[in-house]
Design an enzyme around this catalytic site. Sequence first.
Site, PDB file in Angstrom:
ATOM      1  N   HIS A 229      49.611   0.388  38.015  1.00 24.85           N
ATOM      2  CA  HIS A 229      48.386  -0.365  38.301  1.00 24.85           C
ATOM      3  C   HIS A 229      47.221   0.586  38.580  1.00 24.85           C
ATOM      4  O   HIS A 229      46.089   0.345  38.134  1.00 24.85           O
ATOM      5  CB  HIS A 229      48.604  -1.287  39.504  1.00 24.85           C
ATOM      6  CG  HIS A 229      49.467  -2.472  39.208  1.00 24.85           C
ATOM      7  ND1 HIS A 229      50.821  -2.377  38.999  1.00 24.85           N
ATOM      8  CD2 HIS A 229      49.167  -3.794  39.089  1.00 24.85           C
ATOM      9  CE1 HIS A 229      51.328  -3.569  38.769  1.00 24.85           C
ATOM     10  NE2 HIS A 229      50.346  -4.458  38.812  1.00 24.85           N
ATOM     11  N   HIS A 272      53.184  -0.118  46.747  1.00 21.27           N
ATOM     12  CA  HIS A 272      53.463   1.253  46.319  1.00 21.27           C
ATOM     13  C   HIS A 272      53.282   2.177  47.512  1.00 21.27           C
ATOM     14  O   HIS A 272      52.462   1.917  48.403  1.00 21.27           O
ATOM     15  CB  HIS A 272      52.522   1.687  45.189  1.00 21.27           C
ATOM     16  CG  HIS A 272      52.998   1.322  43.822  1.00 21.27           C
ATOM     17  ND1 HIS A 272      53.982   2.021  43.157  1.00 21.27           N
ATOM     18  CD2 HIS A 272      52.612   0.330  42.980  1.00 21.27           C
ATOM     19  CE1 HIS A 272      54.192   1.473  41.966  1.00 21.27           C
ATOM     20  NE2 HIS A 272      53.372   0.442  41.840  1.00 21.27           N
ATOM     21  N   ASP A 276      52.428   7.457  45.528  1.00 21.43           N
ATOM     22  CA  ASP A 276      52.392   6.901  44.172  1.00 21.43           C
ATOM     23  C   ASP A 276      50.957   6.763  43.675  1.00 21.43           C
ATOM     24  O   ASP A 276      50.646   7.095  42.523  1.00 21.43           O
ATOM     25  CB  ASP A 276      53.070   5.528  44.150  1.00 21.43           C
ATOM     26  CG  ASP A 276      54.536   5.600  44.531  1.00 21.43           C
ATOM     27  OD1 ASP A 276      55.076   6.713  44.540  1.00 21.43           O
ATOM     28  OD2 ASP A 276      55.117   4.543  44.813  1.00 21.43           O
TER      29      ASP A 276
END
Length: 365
Positions: A229, A272, A276
């Site tokens: 994302h 996350h 990350d």
Amino acid sequence: MDIIETAKLEGHLESQTNNSTNTYTSPTEAVEEEDKNGKGKPKTLSNGLRKGAKKYPDYIQISMPNDSRNKLPLEWWKTGIAFVYALFNLILTTVMITVVHERVPPKELSPPLPDKFFDYVDRVKWAFSVSEINGMVLVGLWLTQWLFLRYKSIVGRRFFFIMGTLYLYRCITMYVTTLPVPGMHFQCAPKLNGDSQAKIQRILRLLSGGGLSITGSHILCGDFLFSGHTVVLTLTYLFIKEYSPRHFWWYHLVCWLLSAAGIICILVAHEHYTVDVIIAYYITTRLFWWYHSMANEKNLKVSSQTNFLSRAWWFPIFYFFEKNVQGSIPCCFSWPLSWPPGCFKSSCKKYSRVQKIGEDNEKST
């Protein structure tokens, strides 16, 4: 006697001069003669030169080289190759997520790893939906902007190559290191234990839903290092800003806010780990900046001992895509289709006035 011989010699020279004058009239004399008749114009001089040059071609014609080579060739077939490359890595990512999901340890046995951001910010359930909506808005804006670019084929192959390479990196990182889920709220799908047909169905479900939670396709765990994302939110903003006019500051600001808010919402939703997001942002921005620096600088396109960027593993692919592109891409827009009337077509807006004059000269020749 000397006077008589001198007179004869002068008469002989005068007759030769008159004969040569009758056969060729210089442009200056033609102008003076026509001035006496009242018809002297600048046009007569060029006509006299032209006639004299045709009748007495005692000159050397120097042909100037015409640079007829297109400095920005479209080469749509290369764009197609880049699209296939990105599509292959996207499918490979879904396959890798399905494989890694079987290796994720249960959250009861392996609790989430400590994360400083999670220690200070509590989880907000709806934040991840905001992140995905922002990502879809940025993708839609970039797709619309890309359709109106004049050199969309060159820009498109750059986008597909960078996106495909980032997802290839993501496949490697998530496969070599499997992290536990970042929160106890995760509801991972049950493991299939070698059921190949069910795994194929999961892969197709991921592809059809785009791997988004709001579409119900994000049911697998294990794709934590690094955040996909964040890649989409960052890369779309970088391309939107790079290939839009600089004076569209309000447009850049809105896109930046959408991107930044989406990235923050990923962390607020505890979907996350912070590492990350940091790794995804770092790799995305570095690859984008490296690629465009090499594409815009001629010396960086050549493999040499002093060009350390040419030692990247993807340099041969980069050279294949960019070897015929001379210079940076101007910010130029055109109607994507040829059917609308002329009132809907807008002229290209370029930053360089010199480049516009050069294109006008090429059209006139």
